[in-house]
Scaffold this active site. Structure first.
Site, short mmCIF file in Angstrom:
data_model
loop_
_atom_site.label_atom_id
_atom_site.label_comp_id
_atom_site.label_asym_id
_atom_site.label_seq_id
_atom_site.Cartn_x
_atom_site.Cartn_y
_atom_site.Cartn_z
N GLU A 277 105.70 18.20 55.11
CA GLU A 277 107.05 17.71 55.39
C GLU A 277 107.96 18.06 54.23
O GLU A 277 107.78 17.57 53.11
CB GLU A 277 107.07 16.19 55.60
CG GLU A 277 108.46 15.62 55.81
CD GLU A 277 108.53 14.11 55.73
OE1 GLU A 277 109.65 13.60 55.47
OE2 GLU A 277 107.50 13.44 55.92
N ARG B 1 116.59 17.10 51.23
CA ARG B 1 117.32 16.39 50.17
C ARG B 1 117.80 17.31 49.07
O ARG B 1 118.41 16.86 48.11
CB ARG B 1 116.42 15.30 49.56
CG ARG B 1 115.96 14.25 50.54
CD ARG B 1 115.11 13.20 49.85
NE ARG B 1 114.34 12.42 50.81
CZ ARG B 1 113.43 11.52 50.47
NH1 ARG B 1 113.18 11.31 49.19
NH2 ARG B 1 112.76 10.86 51.39
N LYS C 75 106.88 6.78 62.60
CA LYS C 75 106.74 6.66 61.15
C LYS C 75 107.09 5.23 60.75
O LYS C 75 108.11 4.68 61.21
CB LYS C 75 107.70 7.66 60.48
CG LYS C 75 107.93 7.46 58.99
CD LYS C 75 108.82 8.58 58.48
CE LYS C 75 109.51 8.20 57.18
NZ LYS C 75 110.26 9.32 56.60
#
Length: 215
Positions: A49, A53, A136
């Site tokens: 993943e 950011r 999640k």
């Protein structure tokens, strides 16, 4: 090609079953992307993943998508624009900290399997009602940790979770022991200092240790 939520969950569940830990990666320099992915895959962690950011994130996804054996996803999906950018970069799945109607619809329309975030029973139930039974649990530790996830699992056994947020080598096994945990997300397998110095061998060793968790 649009994707139905139940099919999205089936595919994210398959990805979560590849290894007990999904590395959560913050890539500052896209030049690090390929060797980082190669080290993690070699260590037994194929599902990756990359969080959106940093300015380098999309380029990192493009690079990692070329690594044999890797399955690269885009994390921190917030807006429909994020979804489009992730798909264009070659992301094979998406991860979000929470879920909005707009984000879910964008992922479904784009055909991107999404692992949507939930922290409460109500959030988990809303996602389940839409068809998402693979979710999640975020932020895991701040939301009550293992006891909270276990408690949510009692009335909602049909939902599986990937807890993320505060997962460490010390507490990961406790999460993975829960019947409603499919895998866990963690950033410790790719610490910033090792990535910046290009110590890929050390990262591969961390991945190997993480791949043994839950067994």
């Amino acid at each position: 090609m649009p994707i139905h939520p139940s099919e999205a969950s089936r595919r994210t569940r398959e990805i979560c079953s590849l290894a007990p830990i999904v590395p959560v990666l913050v890539v500052e320099d896209s030049a690090h992307a390929q060797p980082l992915a190669e080290a993690l895959v070699a260590g037994g962690l194929p599902a990756l993943e990359v969080t959106l950011r940093t300015p380098a994130a999309l380029d990192a996804i493009r690079e990692m998508a070329q690594v044999p054996g890797g399955v690269v996803g885009a994390g921190t999906l917030i807006t429909p624009d994020d979804v489009q950018a992730a798909v264009a970069a070659g992301a094979q799945f998406g991860v979000s900290p929470g879920a909005t109607e707009e984000l879910l619809a964008a992922c479904e329309q784009a055909g991107l399997p999404l692992l949507p975030g939930a922290a409460t029973a109500s959030e988990a139930m809303r996602l389940l009602a839409r068809g998402y039974d693979m979710q999640k649990f975020f932020p895991a530790e701040a939301s009550g940790g293992v006891p909270a996830l276990k408690a949510i699992g009692a009335p909602l056994p049909q939902i599986s979770f990937c807890p993320t947020g505060g997962i460490t080598p010390t507490n990961a096994a406790s999460y993975l022991a829960l019947s409603n945990t499919a895998c866990a997300g963690g950033s410790w397998v790719a610490p910033k200092n090792l990535v910046q110095t290009g110590n890929w061998h050390a990262i591969e060793n961390l991945a190997q240790e993480a791949a043994k968790l839950g067994h």
